[in-house]
Each structure stands twice: as structure tokens, then as C-alpha cells.
Design a protein around this motif. Sequence first.
Motif, mmCIF file in Angstrom:
data_model
loop_
_atom_site.group_PDB
_atom_site.id
_atom_site.type_symbol
_atom_site.label_atom_id
_atom_site.label_comp_id
_atom_site.label_asym_id
_atom_site.label_seq_id
_atom_site.Cartn_x
_atom_site.Cartn_y
_atom_site.Cartn_z
ATOM 1 N N ALA A 273 1.001 -1.000 -0.120
ATOM 2 C CA ALA A 273 0.021 -0.188 -0.066
ATOM 3 C C ALA A 273 0.900 1.593 0.031
ATOM 4 O O ALA A 273 0.301 2.510 -0.201
ATOM 5 N N LEU A 274 2.103 1.203 0.301
ATOM 6 C CA LEU A 274 3.082 2.367 0.390
ATOM 7 C C LEU A 274 3.718 2.801 -1.006
ATOM 8 O O LEU A 274 4.396 3.161 -1.221
ATOM 9 N N ALA A 275 3.367 2.310 -1.940
ATOM 10 C CA ALA A 275 3.579 2.555 -3.710
ATOM 11 C C ALA A 275 2.395 2.094 -4.716
ATOM 12 O O ALA A 275 1.138 1.818 -3.870
ATOM 13 N N GLY A 276 2.786 2.567 -5.400
ATOM 14 C CA GLY A 276 1.293 2.966 -6.279
ATOM 15 C C GLY A 276 0.236 3.479 -6.160
ATOM 16 O O GLY A 276 0.612 5.373 -5.841
ATOM 17 N N LEU A 277 -0.265 3.749 -7.381
ATOM 18 C CA LEU A 277 -0.986 5.395 -6.706
ATOM 19 C C LEU A 277 -2.913 5.252 -6.510
ATOM 20 O O LEU A 277 -2.983 3.917 -6.484
ATOM 21 N N PRO A 278 -2.733 6.426 -5.677
ATOM 22 C CA PRO A 278 -3.853 6.126 -3.771
ATOM 23 C C PRO A 278 -5.294 5.690 -4.963
ATOM 24 O O PRO A 278 -4.750 5.749 -5.748
ATOM 25 N N ASP A 279 -6.060 5.267 -4.080
ATOM 26 C CA ASP A 279 -7.766 5.103 -4.582
ATOM 27 C C ASP A 279 -8.067 5.864 -4.606
ATOM 28 O O ASP A 279 -8.959 6.421 -6.308
ATOM 29 N N GLY A 280 -8.072 7.195 -3.746
ATOM 30 C CA GLY A 280 -8.211 8.615 -3.956
ATOM 31 C C GLY A 280 -7.389 9.633 -3.561
ATOM 32 O O GLY A 280 -7.217 9.270 -2.228
ATOM 33 N N ALA A 281 -7.070 10.682 -4.458
ATOM 34 C CA ALA A 281 -6.195 11.582 -3.556
ATOM 35 C C ALA A 281 -7.024 12.524 -2.751
ATOM 36 O O ALA A 281 -8.137 13.023 -2.630
ATOM 37 N N PRO A 282 -6.058 12.700 -1.442
ATOM 38 C CA PRO A 282 -6.532 13.183 -0.172
ATOM 39 C C PRO A 282 -6.482 14.389 -0.571
ATOM 40 O O PRO A 282 -5.805 15.434 -1.544
#
Length: 571
Positions: A273-282
Motif C-alpha cells: 500500500a506504500l507504493a502505486g497510485l492511490p485509490d483516492g487523492a487526499p
Amino acid sequence: MGAGEHRRHEGLLADLLSSRTYRVALYVLLALPAGGLVAALLTGGVVGGVLTLPLLVGAPLLLGALWLVGALADVQRVLAALLGVNFERAHLPRAYRGVLPWLRDTLADPSTYRALLFHAVQLPLAAMCWVVLVALLVLMLAGISAPLWVLSSGAPPVVWREWTLVPDESVVVGLVLIGLGSALVLGGVLNLMGRLWTRLTLGLLAPDRRDEAARREVVALRRAAGRVALGDDLGVTLADLATQAWTASTARSVALVASDGTPHAISGEEHPALAGLPDGAPVPGEANVQVTPDGGTLVSLPVTLPPSAGTLDGGTLRALYLGGTRPGTEELAFLLSIADHAGTALHASQLIERAGARAGEQERARLARELHDSVAQALYGITLGAKTARATLDRDPGRARESLDYTIRLAEGGVSEMKALLFSLRPDALEEGGLIAALTQHAHALEARHGLQVHAELRAEPHLTPDAQAAAYRVAQEALHNVVKHARATQVWLSVHEALGVVTVSVRDDGRGFDPSSQGRGTLGQRSMRERAAGAGGTLDVQSAPGEGTIVTLRLPAAVAASLQREEAHA
């Protein structure tokens, strides 16, 4: 810390069948003598210290009593295990350099006064508990043993006013029932006392983790600010920011991730979870909390850049927590501050890159102009003079001699121009503020970058010629670089003094030292420092021994003394 689990029983005999009841009874049994001992030690220390204060013995006694407040509180925390209260193991105690810093911190610590309040309350509360328990215990034993002391010994009748009670079987049964009821009441009272002592222990002896967390966060933010202000390598800066965030928080791991999902730096456990594109940008200024597939808690905070950067998206700061836990408001604010520092570092790196490119172009243009106007012209003149001398050497030696003299003068002028051009490339701090300002800035950089404690004694600007000033800075810079690279030191002493026409620059460390005799003429760095010192008319002395640190001393003639030496040489 936490309260121990105990098996719960149902029914009237629940308290009597619980092992916790007997642990509480043991705690109350020990609380009275422990409270008496604590009261005697603290009272004796304070009274003895006050009475003997004029004899210079009272001060140590008072300090010892203050130390006992914390030490006895640690003993009370060990006894609290009988109540099912287990405190976390404390970190290593802080190291103090002297009594006054310890005294100041101890008196400023709220836990000192909470522990003192616990010591003050323990003895009277334990005495009250003993009175209640002894009364109930006597009543219980008297009631349960009634068949023995009533029927067997022929107890006389009890007369009260007009009432006469003759002991018989019904009286015995009543007394036995009273004894059994007292046993049940005794179990319930012990349960209530256990809750009372547990709350008292947790309220007065529990360490204040909020203060400790706040101190960690303040230290982390201060180091992060120093790292960003230092303008070091971007990768090193981001790695240090991630480390500071992970160390000062309760997260399992912390990562700074670029906008394309590539991690800049990770501290702690690695996790997908610390890499890759996030599911939703904060959202800027807010945290995005999600649950990972394995049940952990992932907190994402935005790393924003200023509008001048061209883009606001600097990636995210991601913190991974254990499942079912999430950070508090204060910790989220701390992580957001670290994210802002990361955005500042990214923006500063962009500005430095742009400024470096522009400065490089401007510097190349300036150097080209300088070289063309000075050195290039001199070299061209030297070439013409040499050709003329060669052409007239055979047929006109006098003219050839004049051409050679002209060529020599041009060469000397070119050398002077080149020296002036090279001297213009010295450090900006040395140009603008002088030697003291440059060394002060360098000392601050060492403290922020390498964690060294630099004791700088830099007062008035010494009277040095420009060449000697540059040599002093370069020698001190090389000596401090050797401390960082080789000495494994924790403290460095840097001083500049001027007395009797001599400027002394000293660099001393508490590192591992070395044997100067085993290095012959010294390392390349030492030879370079000696050459610089000799070029400025000074001397360099290096003293060291294994395990005793190193002292580098540079002595240079002051500007007035140097000018007098030159005049005497010319005379």
C-alpha cells in the motif's frame, strides 16, 4: 499500560472465587507498611535537609528526597501489578550534565507532583482500608466460629436493659449467618478497594505519554526544518523526513510517494500500500483514511507545492498503522507538517536546479568575458612577443631582448589576473561576512547535517589578508571534514583568536584519534592543509593519539604583522 484480564464469576460467591480479590488483599496488606516506609523516608529527608541546610549537608538530603519521589514511584508501579495494572517499560533515562539541569527538569515535570500526591495519599488511605478490613475480618471470624465459643464454653446470657438474651442454637445460627454475610461483604469491599487503588494508580503513577509524544514531534519537526533549510541532496532530505515521521509517530511505516506512485523514501516495514497510485487523492490539508486488504489502516496526506512550482501535486505521505487503530488529531497534524516540509524540499530542489542552471550560464558568461578581457589578451600578447623575439634573435639581439622583457611582463600580468579571477570564486559566505560568518554557517551545517555538537568560540573578525582569510577557511573546512569522515566524534570545538599579531584557528574533536607517526608526512588532506598554511605565511600543527581525539592548530600572521614582515624583507 493496561489492566490485567481476570476471569469473571457469576453469583454471590463471584468476588470470593476471583483470584483478583486475593491479589487486591495482598496489595492492601503491603500498602500500609509501604506507605509508612515512604512517608518516613520522604519526611526524614525533607526535615533532615531543612535542619542541616546551614551545614551544607541539607542540600544533598533535599536532592535525595526529590530523587526518592521518582524512585519510590517506580516501586509503586511494580506493586501495581497485583492490581492487574502493568505499565509499559520506560525508555532509557535522560542523561544530564550536572545537577542543575536534572533539578530543573524534575521540578518542571508534572509526573513528579502526581507521584508526590500518591505518596501523600497512600498511608492514610491504606490505614483506612486496614481498619475496614480488620473490622469485617473480626466480624466474619467471630460469626463463623460461634459454634465453638458459644455452645462449648457455656456463654453467659446477655442482658441489655429489660432484654435478656440466652445463647442457644438459634443465636448460634444467626451469628454464623452474620459471619458468612461478613465474608461476602468482605469480598465485595475488596473488589471496591481494588477499583479504587487501580484508578488512583492509573491517575497518579501513569507516565504522561502525551508530553513525551509532543517532545518527539517537536524534535522531529526541528530536525526536519534543519534538513530542509540545509538544502542537501533531495533523496537524502526526503529519506530523513520519512525517518523523522516514522520515529516520532505510532505508525508501523511511513513513506513519501511521488505523484506517479513511485516511493521517494520508506521508513519502517515495507507494504504494497506504500507504493502505486492511490485509490483516492487526499484533499489538501486533510487526511484520507483507508483500510488495506490485510486489515491495516492506511493514512494518506497530500504533499502540496506552492503555485510558483507549476503544479500543486507533490505526491503523498502515507502512514501505515495496525488494524483497528488510527492516529489522533495531534499526530495527524504532525504528519501533515512533515508533508509540508517534504513539499518545501521538493520546491526548493526545483528552485535550486533552476537557479543552478541560470547561475551556471551566467558564471560561464562572466568567466568568458574575464578570460577574454584579461588572460586571453595576455596570452595573445605573449605569443606575439615570443614570435618577434624569435624572428629578431639572430639579426637584432637588442630588440629580441626587449621583446622577451615585454613577454615576461605580459606573463606576470596574466598570472596576476588569473589569481584575481580564482580568488573571486571563493565561497559567498567568506565574501559577504568574513571568516567568522563563514565558519559559523559551516558549524551550523555540521550540527544540522551530521548531528555533531559544535562548540564554536568565534568572536571578533580577525585581521587577515584575503589570501590568509581564504587559507584559514579552507584549512578549517578540511579539518572539520576529516572529523565527520574519520574521527567518529560527537563533539567538536572550533575557535578563532587573535593575540600579539598572530591569528590562531583551532579545531578539536573527541573522536577516536590516530597515531601521527604511522602516517609519515600525513594524508593528502593534511599535506593540502600544510601547503595552504605555508602559502599564507603560517604554520599547521596536528596533535593526536589513539582514543584521545585530534587537535588541528593553524597559526597565521595578522594583516598588520604580515605587512611589517614584508616591509622588513624589502628593506
